[in-house]
Design a protein around this motif. Structure first.
Motif, PDB file in Angstrom:
ATOM      1  N   UNK A   1     -18.334  -0.538  17.115  1.00  0.00           N
ATOM      2  CA  UNK A   1     -17.085  -0.007  17.667  1.00  0.00           C
ATOM      3  C   UNK A   1     -16.398   0.933  16.675  1.00  0.00           C
ATOM      4  N   UNK A   2     -16.607   0.685  15.391  1.00  0.00           N
ATOM      5  CA  UNK A   2     -15.975   1.489  14.350  1.00  0.00           C
ATOM      6  C   UNK A   2     -16.461   2.935  14.390  1.00  0.00           C
ATOM      7  N   UNK A   3     -17.680   3.114  14.828  1.00  0.00           N
ATOM      8  CA  UNK A   3     -18.230   4.477  14.900  1.00  0.00           C
ATOM      9  C   UNK A   3     -17.476   5.337  15.910  1.00  0.00           C
ATOM     10  N   UNK A   4     -16.880   4.699  16.915  1.00  0.00           N
ATOM     11  CA  UNK A   4     -16.219   5.448  17.990  1.00  0.00           C
ATOM     12  C   UNK A   4     -14.697   5.457  17.855  1.00  0.00           C
ATOM     13  N   UNK A   5     -14.166   4.783  16.838  1.00  0.00           N
ATOM     14  CA  UNK A   5     -12.719   4.603  16.736  1.00  0.00           C
ATOM     15  C   UNK A   5     -12.047   5.698  15.913  1.00  0.00           C
ATOM     16  N   UNK A   6     -11.035   6.325  16.496  1.00  0.00           N
ATOM     17  CA  UNK A   6     -10.214   7.288  15.759  1.00  0.00           C
ATOM     18  C   UNK A   6      -9.021   6.593  15.101  1.00  0.00           C
ATOM     19  N   UNK A   7      -8.579   5.498  15.714  1.00  0.00           N
ATOM     20  CA  UNK A   7      -7.444   4.707  15.214  1.00  0.00           C
ATOM     21  C   UNK A   7      -7.919   3.278  15.050  1.00  0.00           C
TER      22      UNK A   7
ATOM     23  N   UNK B   1      -2.793  11.385  22.300  1.00  0.00           N
ATOM     24  CA  UNK B   1      -3.463  10.087  22.330  1.00  0.00           C
ATOM     25  C   UNK B   1      -4.516  10.033  23.433  1.00  0.00           C
ATOM     26  N   UNK B   2      -4.397  10.917  24.398  1.00  0.00           N
ATOM     27  CA  UNK B   2      -5.344  10.918  25.509  1.00  0.00           C
ATOM     28  C   UNK B   2      -6.756  11.270  25.083  1.00  0.00           C
ATOM     29  N   UNK B   3      -6.927  11.807  23.878  1.00  0.00           N
ATOM     30  CA  UNK B   3      -8.269  12.126  23.365  1.00  0.00           C
ATOM     31  C   UNK B   3      -8.684  11.173  22.247  1.00  0.00           C
ATOM     32  N   UNK B   4      -7.875  10.159  21.980  1.00  0.00           N
ATOM     33  CA  UNK B   4      -8.147   9.247  20.860  1.00  0.00           C
ATOM     34  C   UNK B   4      -8.615   7.883  21.354  1.00  0.00           C
ATOM     35  N   UNK B   5      -9.501   7.287  20.558  1.00  0.00           N
ATOM     36  CA  UNK B   5     -10.004   5.946  20.851  1.00  0.00           C
ATOM     37  C   UNK B   5      -9.482   4.998  19.777  1.00  0.00           C
ATOM     38  N   UNK B   6      -9.000   3.828  20.195  1.00  0.00           N
ATOM     39  CA  UNK B   6      -8.389   2.891  19.256  1.00  0.00           C
ATOM     40  C   UNK B   6      -9.153   1.578  19.216  1.00  0.00           C
ATOM     41  N   UNK B   7      -9.316   1.051  17.994  1.00  0.00           N
ATOM     42  CA  UNK B   7      -9.909  -0.270  17.773  1.00  0.00           C
ATOM     43  C   UNK B   7      -8.845  -1.160  17.153  1.00  0.00           C
ATOM     44  N   UNK B   8      -8.521  -2.238  17.833  1.00  0.00           N
ATOM     45  CA  UNK B   8      -7.538  -3.205  17.336  1.00  0.00           C
ATOM     46  C   UNK B   8      -8.254  -4.484  16.956  1.00  0.00           C
ATOM     47  N   UNK B   9      -7.987  -4.978  15.753  1.00  0.00           N
ATOM     48  CA  UNK B   9      -8.663  -6.174  15.257  1.00  0.00           C
ATOM     49  C   UNK B   9      -7.643  -7.295  15.163  1.00  0.00           C
TER      50      UNK B   9
ATOM     51  N   UNK C   1     -12.202  12.260  10.854  1.00  0.00           N
ATOM     52  CA  UNK C   1     -11.248  11.371  10.183  1.00  0.00           C
ATOM     53  C   UNK C   1     -10.859  10.161  11.028  1.00  0.00           C
ATOM     54  N   UNK C   2     -10.484   9.106  10.315  1.00  0.00           N
ATOM     55  CA  UNK C   2     -10.043   7.862  10.960  1.00  0.00           C
ATOM     56  C   UNK C   2      -8.689   7.470  10.374  1.00  0.00           C
ATOM     57  N   UNK C   3      -7.774   7.128  11.261  1.00  0.00           N
ATOM     58  CA  UNK C   3      -6.454   6.636  10.861  1.00  0.00           C
ATOM     59  C   UNK C   3      -6.487   5.111  10.903  1.00  0.00           C
ATOM     60  N   UNK C   4      -6.170   4.463   9.782  1.00  0.00           N
ATOM     61  CA  UNK C   4      -6.220   2.999   9.707  1.00  0.00           C
ATOM     62  C   UNK C   4      -4.881   2.438   9.214  1.00  0.00           C
ATOM     63  N   UNK C   5      -4.462   1.352   9.837  1.00  0.00           N
ATOM     64  CA  UNK C   5      -3.279   0.624   9.384  1.00  0.00           C
ATOM     65  C   UNK C   5      -3.657  -0.844   9.243  1.00  0.00           C
ATOM     66  N   UNK C   6      -3.442  -1.389   8.048  1.00  0.00           N
ATOM     67  CA  UNK C   6      -3.712  -2.806   7.774  1.00  0.00           C
ATOM     68  C   UNK C   6      -2.378  -3.535   7.716  1.00  0.00           C
TER      69      UNK C   6
END
Length: 436
Positions: free
Chosen positions: A237-243, A178-186, A271-276
């Motif tokens: 922000x979506x361009x930089x988000x891995x999660x 996770x230390x290399x991942x960027x997360x976007x929370x909506x 790739x992007x990991x998304x959870x709705x």
């Protein structure tokens, strides 16, 4: 009157159906007003979360169909469509179901604590809308007491897990570090707050929280060292988000296929990991068709959740036992209340007959009638009036061979026999005691 619990949840309906039957915050007041005014409904409460929509009502025998028809009309759905995935519980079963919901035994994540807060919020909303009367008020208060007992006396709340935890756990299977991942929370509700906390504890490199208001997003992101943005800033922000994990109460999707496609191109298809987690969904289902997107909904978290469920099963068994005691206690209190109402009605009826007979006797005395005859008539009249209805009921029970009523009648209608009666003096004793 009958206690009714009617609804759908993650076990009986897909997310596509649940989002159609969900109540938005703006709909609560009008929904409760309509529900409370239905002809067969005297009390009502509504619980609506991403995993369930449930109606708790005090109704008569025809109430269940009335409530089901109303639910279909309110959401513009065919009643048959809702019936296929709806469940209903009556009286003690309804009380048991509500207690199981409050404790988290009916949740996707066994024992998750969020639902109790959501239930308390639903209770307050229903109370504010004057949907609650004495029956539901007492049931909710009893339920909250049982939930507190379960949390205190079992391990159901230890090592807390939730849909938020399950989402982060699934992301960890894709991202080794996770230390290399960027997360976007909506969103900035309780679920996203839990997600943010779990990601922060897991060491995520960068955390961004998007919300309708920057202030609310900052309140959540700030303490965790994250960045706060507004919803219009999501494309950048979506361009930089891995999660990407989203949970809002928006009536329409926030992320569309076109927006995600444009972000993927700028990401060079990383790739992007998304959870709705939202219901209705925040991310268009078509986003899942994109080659570089791994999109999951709350329904897809079942595997992770099932693993958590096994760890909590022992505590859940203890909770079930406490709930059974709670249901028995609630039923007993309900019977006592029903008995008290019957006693009050009976006494009011008896007092009305007494007052009527007394007034008639006083009128006869005022006319100068013989007091002895007036008193004799009063006693005769009162005795006949008090015995009339029980006599009819006993004759009816005897003709129908209703042994339950006949066996109970002596305890209800006749005075108890003395526990000890002094025996009459024997003839010999009387003779011995006679004067010389």
């Amino acid at each position: 009157m009958t206690l009714l619990a009617l609804g759908i949840n993650h076990r009986t309906a897909s997310v596509a159906v649940r989002e159609q039957v969900a109540f938005t915050p703006a709909q609560f007041e009008s929904a409760l007003g309509e529900l409370r005014c239905l002809p067969h409904v005297s009390e009502a409460a509504v619980l609506s979360t991403c995993n369930r929509t449930e109606l708790y009502c005090v109704t008569d025998e025809a109430g269940e169909r009335t409530v089901l028809d109303w639910l279909g009309r309110f959401h513009g759905l065919a009643v048959e469509e809702i019936s296929r995935c709806a469940y209903h519980y009556i009286d003690a079963a309804a009380a048991r179901h509500l207690m199981r919901v409050a404790v988290g035994l009916d949740s996707m994540v066994l024992g998750e604590p969020q639902i109790l807060g959501q239930l308390k919020e639903a209770y307050q909303q229903s109370r504010s809308a004057k949907g609650l009367g004495g029956e539901l008020e007492r049931l909710f208060q009893h339920t909250f007491a049982v939930a507190k007992q379960v949390r205190t006396e079992t391990g159901i709340g230890k090592n807390p897990v939730s849909v938020a935890y399950a989402a982060v756990s699934m992301a960890s299977r894709i991202f080794d570090d996770f230390g290399r991942a960027s997360a976007l929370l909506i969103g900035a509700g309780e679920t996203i707050e839990l997600v943010a906390r779990h990601l922060s504890e897991a060491g995520v490199r960068k955390l961004t929280v998007a919300n309708r208001t920057r202030e609310r997003a900052q309140a959540l992101a700030g303490p965790l060292g994250g960045e706060a943005i507004t919803l219009p800033e999501i494309p950048d922000a979506l361009e930089r988000a891995d999660i990407v994990i989203s949970s809002t109460a928006a009536p329409l999707p926030i992320l569309g296929k076109g927006m995600v496609e444009r972000a993927l191109k700028k990401r060079r298809h990383r790739p992007v990991f998304m959870v709705d987690i939202a219901v209705p969904r925040d991310i268009e289902p078509e986003v899942g068709e994109l080659a570089d997107v791994f999109l999951y909904t709350v329904d897809d978290l079942e595997e992770v959740i099932e693993e958590n469920r096994r760890h909590r099963q022992v505590a859940a068994d203890q909770a079930e036992s406490l709930i059974e005691h709670g249901v028995v206690s609630w039923e007993q209190e309900r019977r006592v209340r029903d008995g008290g109402e019957l006693i009050r009605d009976y006494r009011r009826h008896g007092e009305a007959m007494r007052d009527e007979s007394r007034d008639q006797a006083l009128e006869r005395l005022a006319r100068g009638e013989d007091p002895a005859k007036v008193v004799e008539r009063l006693a005769h009249q009162l005795a006949n009036r008090f015995m009339h209805q029980p006599t009819l009921a006993l004759r009816e029970a005897a003709s129908r061979e209703n042994h339950e009523v006949l066996s109970a009648a002596p305890r209800v209608l006749l005075p108890p026999k003395p526990a000890f009666e002094k025996p009459a003096p024997s003839a010999k004793r009387q003779k011995d005691d006679s004067p010389a």
